[in-house]
Design an enzyme around this catalytic site. Structure first.
Site, PDB file in Angstrom:
ATOM      1  CE1 TYR A   1      -5.580   6.023  -1.368  1.00 49.47           C
ATOM      2  CE2 TYR A   1      -7.332   7.586  -1.820  1.00 49.47           C
ATOM      3  CZ  TYR A   1      -6.596   6.846  -0.924  1.00 49.47           C
ATOM      4  OH  TYR A   1      -6.878   6.924   0.420  1.00 49.47           O
TER       5      TYR A   1
ATOM      6  CE1 TYR B   1      -4.434   1.239   0.673  1.00 49.14           C
ATOM      7  CE2 TYR B   1      -3.119   3.052   1.527  1.00 49.14           C
ATOM      8  CZ  TYR B   1      -4.328   2.562   1.072  1.00 49.14           C
ATOM      9  OH  TYR B   1      -5.440   3.384   1.026  1.00 49.14           O
TER      10      TYR B   1
END
Length: 388
Positions: free
Chosen positions: A341, A297
Site C-alpha cells: 500500500y 486502486y
C-alpha cells in the site's frame, strides 16, 4: 483540460523510469531516506542522473517535501515542484502534473514520488487522530459521533448499500481479494508473495466493519516508489521502452467529500471515478474493450467493483461477476491488498512494467494499461501505452 471536451496532453510525455524500495512493515529508516532511495532507483532505471532532474511532484500527507528530497538526492536547481491533495486520489495526478510540465516546456525531467512508514509510523487506517480543524474536515464531524471513525467504516456504508441495492452477499467482494492475492503470490516483491487465498479464506476472515472483512482491506506498508517522466522524444533515446501517457485526468464529483459523501443521490457508485473515466475515454479515443490490463486502486474491495462499473467494463452491480470471469487482467502486481500500500504509486509502476513486457504476471501483447487512483476522494487516472 475540460470535463466537456477532449484535451491535447496525450502522447507528449512518457514514464521512462520506475524505482522502489523494498516493501515491509518496519523499514528501519526515515521516510526521507525511503524517498531518496526510490528516486535514485527510478533515475538509475531511466538511465538518468540527479543532474538531469528539474522537476519533482509528490502528495500532501507526507513528510518529505520536494525541496528537501531534491537536496538529499543530489538534485540541483528546480524549475517545477508540486504536491497534490487528497491522499491516494493524487497518485495518477502526480504523473499528469509531470506530463503537463514536460509538455509545456516548464521542465524536462520530472520525478514523481511517494514514501512513508505507513505501518511502523503513522497508520492511515487508524482514522481520525489529532487533526487540525479544517473547512473540509467539518464534514467528518457529522459522522464521527455515529462511530464512523476509520476509512473502513466510511467505505462500509457504501458497501452495505451496494449489496442491498443489487441483492448481493459480502462474498462478492472476495473475488477481488482472490485475484489480487493470486497475482501477489507470484510476485517476489509482494508482501504476500507465495500466499494466495481462496474465497473460503475470504469468507472466514474476521469482520472489520460489516460488510467488510479483514481480506477486503488493504495492508499498511513502509516503503517508497518513484517514477520518472520526460518527453516522448527524449524517451526514445533512453534505455527502457517508454510508457507513453496516452491520457491523464483528475476528477471530483458533485457533493464531493473525503470518503464521507453520504448525502449524494446514491451510494452505489463513485461519481468522482465517473468524471475521470469520461475524460480518459474522451481524450484517448479509446473504450473499455481497448484496455489490455487494469490496475485499479484497491484500498477496499467494494470500490474496485464500483470502478469497473463506472468505467463501463460492466453494468451496475455486475463488477463481482466481471472479476470472477477474468474478463480483464486485474492488478497483476497483487495490488495494495497483495503487494504493498503506497497510495497507488506501485500500481503505476506495474502498469509501466506491463507496457515494457517485464511484469512477473505479464499479459501477452499488453499495449494499453488503465490505472486509477484513490476512490471516495477527489481522484485521478491514467492510460499508459506503448510507443508507436
Amino acid at each position: 483540460m475540460s470535463i466537456r471536451r477532449a484535451d491535447t496532453l496525450g502522447g507528449k510525455a512518457a514514464v521512462v523510469g520506475i524505482g522502489a524500495t523494498e516493501f515491509s512493515k518496519n523499514s528501519g529508516r526515515s521516510e526521507l531516506k525511503l524517498a531518496v532511495e526510490a528516486v535514485g532507483a527510478a533515475l538509475d532505471d531511466a538511465g538518468l542522473t540527479p543532474a538531469d532532474v528539474d522537476g519533482l511532484v509528490t502528495f500532501t500527507m507526507d513528510t518529505s517535501p520536494e525541496i528537501t528530497v531534491a537536496q538529499a538526492a543530489g538534485i540541483g536547481e528546480l524549475s517545477f515542484f508540486s504536491r497534490i491533495h487528497y491522499g491516494g486520489g493524487a497518485a495518477c495526478a502526480t504523473v499528469q502534473q509531470a506530463a503537463l510540465a514536460v509538455a509545456s516546456g516548464v521542465a524536462d525531467v520530472v520525478v514523481c514520488y511517494r514514501a512513508f512508514n505507513e505501518r511502523s509510523g503513522r497508520r492511515f487506517g487508524s482514522g481520525v487522530q489529532r487533526r487540525e480543524p479544517t473547512a473540509e474536515g467539518a464534514a467528518l464531524g457529522w459522522n464521527l459521533p455515529s462511530g464512523l471513525l476509520t476509512p473502513a467504516s466510511w467505505v462500509a456504508m457504501a458497501a452495505q448499500r451496494y449489496l442491498h441495492t443489487y441483492g448481493l452477499e459480502p462474498e462478492v467482494f472476495g473475488q477481488v481479494a482472490v485475484v489480487d492475492r493470486r497475482h501477489a503470490a507470484r510476485n517476489p516483491a509482494a508482501y504476500f508473495h507465495g500466499k494466495p487465498i481462496t474465497l473460503a479464506d475470504h469468507a472466514a476472515s474476521r469482520w472489520i466493519v460489516e460488510p467488510l472483512r479483514l481480506l477486503d482491506c488493504c495492508q499498511e506498508t513502509d516503503g517508497g516508489q518513484a517514477l520518472v517522466v520526460t518527453s516522448v522524444e527524449r524517451a526514445r533515446d533512453l534505455p527502457r521502452p517508454p510508457a507513453v501517457i496516452v491520457a491523464a485526468a483528475q476528477g471530483a464529483g458533485r457533493s464531493q467529500e473525503q470518503m464521507t459523501s453520504f448525502y449524494r443521490d446514491g451510494l452505489t457508485g463513485l461519481p468522482e471515478t465517473g468524471v475521470v473515466a469520461r475524460q480518459l475515454w474522451r481524450s484517448s479515443g479509446l473504450a473499455p474493450a481497448d484496455i489490455d490490463v487494469g490496475i485499479l486502486y484497491d484500498h477496499f474491495t467494494p470500490f474496485v467493483l464500483m470502478q469497473l462499473e463506472e468505467f463501463g467494463f460492466c453494468g451496475p452491480g455486475e463488477g463481482g461477476a466481471f472479476v470472477a470471469a477474468d474478463e480483464l487482467p486485474l492488478n497483476t502486481h497483487g495490488g495494495q491488498l497483495g503487494e504493498a500500500y503506497l497510495h497507488g504509486m506501485n500500481g503505476i509502476a506495474e502498469a509501466v512494467r506491463q507496457i515494457r513486457g517485464t511484469s512477473v504476471n505479464q499479459v501477452a501483447g499488453a499495449a494499453r494499461s488503465l490505472v486509477t487512483a484513490g476512490t471516495g476522494v477527489p481522484t485521478s487516472g491514467l492510460i499508459l501505452g506503448a510507443d508507436g
